[in-house]
Design an enzyme around this catalytic site. Structure first.
Site, PDB file in Angstrom:
ATOM      1  N   HIS A  65       0.855  -1.193   0.000  1.00  0.00           N
ATOM      2  CA  HIS A  65       0.000   0.000   0.000  1.00  0.00           C
ATOM      3  C   HIS A  65       0.888   1.239   0.000  1.00  0.00           C
ATOM      4  O   HIS A  65       1.671   1.432   0.931  1.00  0.00           O
ATOM      5  CB  HIS A  65      -0.905   0.013   1.233  1.00  0.00           C
ATOM      6  CG  HIS A  65      -1.835  -1.156   1.275  1.00  0.00           C
ATOM      7  ND1 HIS A  65      -3.071  -1.141   0.677  1.00  0.00           N
ATOM      8  CD2 HIS A  65      -1.677  -2.403   1.803  1.00  0.00           C
ATOM      9  CE1 HIS A  65      -3.657  -2.322   0.859  1.00  0.00           C
ATOM     10  NE2 HIS A  65      -2.828  -3.106   1.520  1.00  0.00           N
ATOM     11  N   HIS A  70      -8.446 -10.726  -1.177  1.00  0.00           N
ATOM     12  CA  HIS A  70      -8.475 -10.504   0.277  1.00  0.00           C
ATOM     13  C   HIS A  70      -9.438 -11.541   0.831  1.00  0.00           C
ATOM     14  O   HIS A  70     -10.646 -11.406   0.690  1.00  0.00           O
ATOM     15  CB  HIS A  70      -8.928  -9.078   0.620  1.00  0.00           C
ATOM     16  CG  HIS A  70      -8.904  -8.823   2.106  1.00  0.00           C
ATOM     17  ND1 HIS A  70      -7.987  -7.994   2.711  1.00  0.00           N
ATOM     18  CD2 HIS A  70      -9.661  -9.326   3.112  1.00  0.00           C
ATOM     19  CE1 HIS A  70      -8.183  -7.991   4.020  1.00  0.00           C
ATOM     20  NE2 HIS A  70      -9.200  -8.786   4.293  1.00  0.00           N
ATOM     21  N   HIS A 114      -1.873 -12.194   1.771  1.00  0.00           N
ATOM     22  CA  HIS A 114      -1.604 -12.161   3.216  1.00  0.00           C
ATOM     23  C   HIS A 114      -2.339 -13.251   3.994  1.00  0.00           C
ATOM     24  O   HIS A 114      -3.193 -12.952   4.837  1.00  0.00           O
ATOM     25  CB  HIS A 114      -1.892 -10.784   3.815  1.00  0.00           C
ATOM     26  CG  HIS A 114      -3.142 -10.088   3.338  1.00  0.00           C
ATOM     27  ND1 HIS A 114      -4.366 -10.692   3.341  1.00  0.00           N
ATOM     28  CD2 HIS A 114      -3.337  -8.842   2.844  1.00  0.00           C
ATOM     29  CE1 HIS A 114      -5.267  -9.840   2.883  1.00  0.00           C
ATOM     30  NE2 HIS A 114      -4.668  -8.716   2.569  1.00  0.00           N
TER      31      HIS A 114
HETATM   32  C1  NCD Z   1      -4.728  -2.537   4.499  1.00  0.00           C
HETATM   33  C2  NCD Z   1      -4.776  -1.021   4.342  1.00  0.00           C
HETATM   34  O1  NCD Z   1      -4.568  -0.311   5.332  1.00  0.00           O
HETATM   35  O2  NCD Z   1      -4.989  -0.540   3.233  1.00  0.00           O
HETATM   36  N1  NCD Z   1      -4.831  -2.850   5.904  1.00  0.00           N
HETATM   37  C3  NCD Z   1      -4.441  -3.991   6.510  1.00  0.00           C
HETATM   38  O3  NCD Z   1      -4.699  -4.155   7.713  1.00  0.00           O
HETATM   39  N2  NCD Z   1      -3.779  -4.916   5.866  1.00  0.00           N
HETATM   40  C4  NCD Z   1      -5.790  -3.175   3.696  1.00  0.00           C
HETATM   41  C5  NCD Z   1      -5.621  -4.660   3.533  1.00  0.00           C
HETATM   42  O4  NCD Z   1      -4.736  -5.124   2.835  1.00  0.00           O
HETATM   43  O5  NCD Z   1      -6.423  -5.408   4.116  1.00  0.00           O
HETATM   44 ZN    ZN Z   2      -3.126  -5.012   1.962  1.00  0.00          ZN
END
Ligand code: NCD
Ligand code: ZN
Length: 345
Positions: free
Chosen positions: A16, A137, A175
């Site tokens: 991100h 996801h 993930h």
């Molecule tokens: C991610 C985000 O902040 O954009 N947050 C997270 O907890 N991993 C979004 C995601 O990948 O689920």
């Molecule tokens: Zn993410």
């Protein structure tokens, strides 16, 4: 004797970067070590069309640190209104590398995600035809399902039916946080892989909740029991090409993390490689680190391994900042709760 590990320049297959001031501040943390990253599309508003992805890619390129050799690989955010022709064109034009499926409401900025999975079937069929991977996801959002069970339930209720309905579709479970996720990946002969984050190799749910609530360890999917963390370490360090690095480094300001309803996300770009070297060393698998961070993902996505190398040297504890200063406020860097001795050069 100094211990040294030389690896090809690595890829981050789930990142991100945000936009604007946050993008400018966090981008150097990734480009310092990584040659490529698969950039997530969950901006506000999300990156849905090929034109939006090209514009976002250009905004990233415009703020690359001087001299950085870094390629952002773009993704589109799948909605029930996504246009298969536009997606196919963006793929043919080399603008996008994958499409991201967020179940509506599952995580940060996922309101525009998919609620009715049948509605996206034609797009998924088209993606299978053209060989464009779907990044998933993998959590159900049904409020009746316990948050710690949402990944396992997603596999049975959503992912497996999707894969059966569109057999040629190439899928990356993003993930993964459970043994169930790792086992499901291993159960497929072809066309299925998973990314594993750095932080899910380090923390279990006790680190978030025992002895005080620690918002900087809160991310989605949420870390699970220790047995699941151990299963993830086994998968990541196994040498199995279906598992590769996607840090999911997800910056949120401290103000947005340390509050009554804090955002989900761990920011790990800064110290990810030092942490991973330690994890692989502890598992007796340092010789597999290169494939995990620079080989398996490239092979799955059908791109060449990066030219150029990084050298990791073991020595004195490596200093790294506790926070990154951004135009929106400080962002806390993930604390692995151990000194890091592998320096990246
Ligand atoms: C991610 C985000 O902040 O954009 N947050 C997270 O907890 N991993 C979004 C995601 O990948 O689920
Ligand atoms: Zn993410």
């Amino acid at each position: 004797m100094t211990q040294t590990v030389i690896i090809p320049r690595p890829d981050d297959w789930h990142l991100h970067l945000r936009d604007g001031a946050m993008l400018r501040a966090v981008l150097p943390e990734t480009t310092r070590h990584f040659a490529r990253a698969l950039v997530m599309p969950n901006l506000v508003p999300p990156v849905v069309t090929g034109a939006q992805a090209a514009a976002y890619r250009d905004r990233i390129r415009a703020v690359l640190p001087v001299g950085a050799d870094f390629t952002p690989l773009m993704t589109l955010y799948l909605t029930e209104a996504s246009d298969a022709d536009d997606i196919a064109r963006a793929h043919a034009d080399g603008i996008i590398t994958a499409v991201k499926l967020y179940p509506a409401g599952a995580t940060t900025n996922s309101h525009s995600g998919v609620a009715n999975f049948d509605a996206v079937r034609p797009v998924l069929d088209r993606m299978a035809e053209i060989g464009l991977p779907l990044c998933v996801h993998g959590e159900v959002t049904d409020p009746a399902v316990d948050i710690f069970d949402r990944e396992a339930v997603f596999i049975d209720r959503v992912l497996d039916p999707i894969r059966r309905a569109t057999p040629g579709l190439r899928v990356v479970m993003e993930h993964i946080t459970t043994r169930n996720g790792a086992d499901y990946v291993r159960s497929a002969a072809t066309g299925l892989a998973a990314t594993i984050t750095t932080h899910h190799l380090i923390i279990n749910r006790n680190h978030i909740l025992a002895g005080g609530i620690r918002p900087h360890y809160y991310c989605l999917p949420v870390a699970k029991r220790e047995e699941h963390r151990l299963a993830l370490v086994t998968a990541a360090t196994s040498g199995d090409p279906r598992f590769f690095l996607g840090t999911d480094s997800a910056p949120h300001t401290d103000a947005n993390k340390e509050t009554a309803c804090g955002c989900a996300g761990c920011f790990t770009a800064t110290n990810t490689l030092s942490i991973l070297a330690q994890v692989f060393e502890d598992a007796g698998a340092l010789d597999r680190l290169a494939a995990y961070v620079a080989g398996h993902g490239a092979a799955f996505y059908g791109v060449p391994v990066n030219t150029g190398t990084l050298t990791l040297i073991k020595g004195e504890a490596v200093p790294y900042p506790a926070q990154i200063i951004t135009g929106e406020g400080p962002v806390t860097v993930f604390d692995p709760m151990m000194p890091l001795h592998w320096r990246v050069t």
